[in-house]
Motif scaffolding. Structure first.
Motif, PDB file in Angstrom:
ATOM      1  N   MET A   1       5.411  -7.140   0.824  1.00  0.00           N
ATOM      2  CA  MET A   1       5.690  -7.229  -0.605  1.00  0.00           C
ATOM      3  C   MET A   1       6.168  -8.635  -0.978  1.00  0.00           C
ATOM      4  SD  MET A   1       8.211  -4.893  -2.966  1.00  0.00           S
ATOM      5  CE  MET A   1       9.762  -5.667  -2.498  1.00  0.00           C
ATOM      6  N   ASP A   2       5.592  -9.178  -2.035  1.00  0.00           N
ATOM      7  CA  ASP A   2       6.000 -10.497  -2.518  1.00  0.00           C
ATOM      8  C   ASP A   2       6.727 -10.335  -3.853  1.00  0.00           C
ATOM      9  OD1 ASP A   2       6.417 -13.112  -3.086  1.00  0.00           O
ATOM     10  OD2 ASP A   2       4.309 -13.683  -3.232  1.00  0.00           O
ATOM     11  N   PRO A   3       8.041 -10.525  -3.872  1.00  0.00           N
ATOM     12  CA  PRO A   3       8.779 -10.362  -5.125  1.00  0.00           C
ATOM     13  C   PRO A   3       8.459 -11.455  -6.140  1.00  0.00           C
ATOM     14  CG  PRO A   3      10.209 -11.264  -3.417  1.00  0.00           C
ATOM     15  CD  PRO A   3       8.919 -10.899  -2.744  1.00  0.00           C
TER      16      PRO A   3
ATOM     17  N   THR B   1       5.147   0.898  10.648  1.00  0.00           N
ATOM     18  CA  THR B   1       5.020   0.014  11.805  1.00  0.00           C
ATOM     19  C   THR B   1       5.117  -1.479  11.467  1.00  0.00           C
ATOM     20  OG1 THR B   1       2.615   0.395  11.649  1.00  0.00           O
ATOM     21  CG2 THR B   1       3.822   1.631  13.305  1.00  0.00           C
ATOM     22  N   GLY B   2       6.039  -1.841  10.586  1.00  0.00           N
ATOM     23  CA  GLY B   2       6.493  -3.218  10.485  1.00  0.00           C
ATOM     24  C   GLY B   2       5.794  -4.127   9.507  1.00  0.00           C
ATOM     25  N   ASP B   3       6.430  -5.267   9.264  1.00  0.00           N
ATOM     26  CA  ASP B   3       6.027  -6.386   8.401  1.00  0.00           C
ATOM     27  C   ASP B   3       6.245  -6.075   6.924  1.00  0.00           C
ATOM     28  OD1 ASP B   3       5.507  -8.247  10.314  1.00  0.00           O
ATOM     29  OD2 ASP B   3       3.379  -8.447   9.875  1.00  0.00           O
ATOM     30  N   VAL B   4       7.416  -6.466   6.433  1.00  0.00           N
ATOM     31  CA  VAL B   4       7.742  -6.257   5.026  1.00  0.00           C
ATOM     32  C   VAL B   4       7.803  -7.571   4.252  1.00  0.00           C
ATOM     33  CG1 VAL B   4       9.049  -4.201   5.621  1.00  0.00           C
ATOM     34  CG2 VAL B   4      10.270  -6.359   5.349  1.00  0.00           C
ATOM     35  N   VAL B   5       7.867  -8.708   4.950  1.00  0.00           N
ATOM     36  CA  VAL B   5       8.029 -10.015   4.307  1.00  0.00           C
ATOM     37  C   VAL B   5       6.653 -10.635   4.076  1.00  0.00           C
ATOM     38  CG1 VAL B   5       9.031 -12.332   4.571  1.00  0.00           C
ATOM     39  CG2 VAL B   5      10.277 -10.306   5.409  1.00  0.00           C
TER      40      VAL B   5
END
Length: 619
Positions: A297-299, A365-369
């Motif tokens: 996700m890109d805020p 299973t990961g990677d939120v940035v």
């Protein structure tokens, strides 16, 4: 798709008459070992083999010539003699001028020349190839478009859009391995000579931008972030250049001859006879399971911003101004190099909740940035961890969620420290991330033992009697983690812990699903770690009934085998981010449910969403 992210080529000058023009460049280093001399000889022998039409046995046509002269303070002067036909004089003078203007040491210049002159992918016959920076090998800048990558994946090991894409020429000749070792040896020489840290960082930035071909913004940001790690490792460890490059550039076919890179995990007991798995009868109870992966996700996503910028992440206000409608970022996300808008993820989660109200648990299973790897900070990443975890909890408040740490959660990207290394400076440690993950995950995972999460972001939970979920940190088996140069022998003893958990599960008659982020066996995987993980899967074939990963952004699977027969399947989930050229998707599994002699095996269904350039009215 966007073009490779390289600087625009400068206008070329007309070639000079073909003749041999020698130019010498002095470089002061503390020592020049025989090993280094042999390594360079090997590098330029490889160059001779790739350009045989330019070589003969005349001693006057040697590619490189050494003159070692006495110098004050017992240092040595190295004179690098360049031949007109191998390093273009125009490029030579251009790089020299750049070095002099920047005030950097001659090592930068020599390294740039070595990197430019040793690669068969940059033919010296073409002036344009010499003037234009080479296409980077790191994705997305060097990655083929998705339709080409699909064909690539059918003929080789698994790769994702985040991983290195090896050139066939480089892989064949091992040139990148030699170039890396050469550049690193120069760096180590400068360290020994007492060159200032700030100067070394500027040199690395210069090489990243001028030679490798990344944007100056990317190089200045990311190099500055990883420089303290590299400096600490090289300053406190006796690491050879070839060993370090063999560890980090696994994807390019580089290898290390260091015996420390070969280690064997102790695995308990003998493998019992393989038990046949009988499929459940029609109408047998089953569990419905959701897998999410790579939300990114890109805020700062901004509809209407530039979607074709020169960086690895676009669609932000600072990406630039679009010159036409086609270059504008879409509202619901974009197929180009853009992260996931929050509202797109929320809409997808709403769809999941509406379409699948009977989900029993979630694997995440990961990677939120997002992929702004040159500008992440601890604070930025922690905020993304908090916001994304809260989003998942809001949509699934009453069912268990089993998260996994991804490589993007760390700042700088990929750099997970060994929890057993007491010499790691606190400011470089990953403890800040582990502590926040423990706080967030304790709200999602029932009966979570935080002690292993705060240690290195892994845990084991008994979901139901006879059925266990184990989540592990795959970043200790990912070659982009520079800390593996320091110590790659089962960092944090995580594999030993995993083996112990599986041994106890076997003794208790439990069946296990394993959750990770980076799949073992891909080109970026640390070879020995990946091999030992496979040994674990082979040994506990009867116990492990499922392996689940993310990272690659593709909807695919891996087959584990013992050399003679397949022993397990790993499902790799598609990403929820469209980065890049992909439809956001999620996967639903139907797992053999709560019954006598349940197998806990599954079948699955992938559900995708297509994107269109919808208006702000969400019509």
């Amino acid at each position: 798709m966007t073009k490779p992210r390289v600087s625009s080529p400068t206008k070329t000058k007309e070639r000079q008459p073909k003749e041999y023009q020698l130019t010498t460049v002095p470089m002061v280093i503390s020592s020049l070992t025989e090993t280094f001399r042999k390594m360079l000889d090997k590098a330029f022998q490889a160059l001779e083999q790739t350009n045989p039409q330019k070589m003969d046995n005349n001693d006057n046509l040697k590619i490189i010539q050494w003159n070692i002269d006495g110098f004050k303070n017992k240092a040595q002067t190295l004179r690098l003699v360049l031949i007109r036909d191998n390093i273009d004089i125009v490029l030579f003078q251009k790089l020299l001028s750049r070095t002099e203007r920047s005030g950097l040491s001659p090592v930068t210049f020599v390294t740039l020349l070595a990197l430019a002159g040793a690669s068969p992918a940059r033919p010296v016959q073409q002036q344009e190839a010499l003037e234009q920076p080479p296409t980077p090998l790191l994705a997305p800048a060097g990655a083929p478009p998705p339709w080409a990558s699909i064909l690539e994946r059918l003929h080789g090991p698994s790769l994702g859009p985040e991983d290195h894409w090896p050139s066939s020429n480089h892989a064949k000749d091992g040139v990148w391995c030699l170039e890396c070792a050469l550049a690193l040896k120069f760096l180590q020489a400068e360290l020994a000579a007492g060159v200032a840290y700030e100067t070394l960082v500027e040199e690395a930035i210069d090489i990243c931008f001028t030679t490798v071909g990344y944007s100056e913004l990317y190089c200045r940001g990311f190099i500055s972030m990883v420089a303290p790690i590299a400096y600490h490792i090289l300053s406190t460890n006796n690491v050879t250049a070839s060993d370090a490059c063999g560890e980090v550039l696994t994807s390019q076919g580089c290898t290390s001859s260091s015996p420390s890179r070969q280690w064997t995990l102790t695995i308990q007991g003998q493998k019992p006879p393989v038990q046949p798995i009988l499929p459940p009868d029609d109408g047998a109870p089953r569990l419905k399971v959701l897998q999410l992966a790579d939300t990114h996700m890109d805020p700062l996503y901004q509809p209407g911003s530039l979607a074709v910028c020169s960086e690895q992440l676009c669609c932000r206000n600072d990406s630039g101004v679009p010159e036409n409608e086609e270059d504008r970022a879409w509202y619901w996300g974009d197929y180009r190099y853009c992260g996931s808008p929050r509202w797109m993820l929320e809409d997808m989660l709403s769809h999941i909740k509406l379409t699948h109200p009977d989900i029993d648990y979630v694997m995440w299973t990961g990677d939120v940035v997002p992929h702004n790897v040159w500008s992440t900070t601890k604070e930025f990443n922690l905020q993304l961890v908090r916001e994304t975890n809260q989003m998942i909890q809001d949509f699934f408040p009453s069912i268990p969620v089993f998260p996994v740490v991804g490589n993007h959660e760390m700042s700088p990207l990929d750099q997970f420290t060994n929890p057993d290394d007491s010499d790691t400076p606190e400011e470089l440690s990953a403890d800040w991330l582990y502590q926040e993950l423990a706080r967030q995950w304790s709200r999602l995972v029932p009966q979570l033992d935080n002690s292993t999460v705060t240690r290195a972001a892994y845990y084991s939970v008994l979901l139901q009697p006879g059925f266990r979920i184990i989540s592990f940190n795959s970043m200790f088996g990912y070659s982009s983690n520079l800390w593996l140069v320091e110590d790659s022998q089962d960092p944090g003893e995580e594999l030993a812990w995993l083996e112990e958990q599986l041994n106890r599960a076997e003794a208790s008659g439990e069946l296990v699903h394993l959750l990770g982020h980076v799949p073992p066996g891909i080109l970026e995987a640390e070879r020995t770690w990946s091999r030992e993980f496979n040994r674990i899967v082979v040994r506990y074939e009867n116990t492990i009934r499922g392996l689940f990963y993310g990272h690659t952004h593709f909807d695919e699977l891996e087959i584990f085998h013992d050399g003679e027969r397949p022993v397990g399947v790993a499902y790799i989930a598609p990403s929820q981010t469209p980065w890049y050229g992909l439809n956001p998707a999620y996967r639903i599994y139907y797992v053999d449910g709560d019954r006598e002699n349940s197998t806990r095996v599954w079948n699955s269904n992938t559900e995708r969403s297509g994107m269109c350039n919808a208006s702000d009215s969400r019509q």
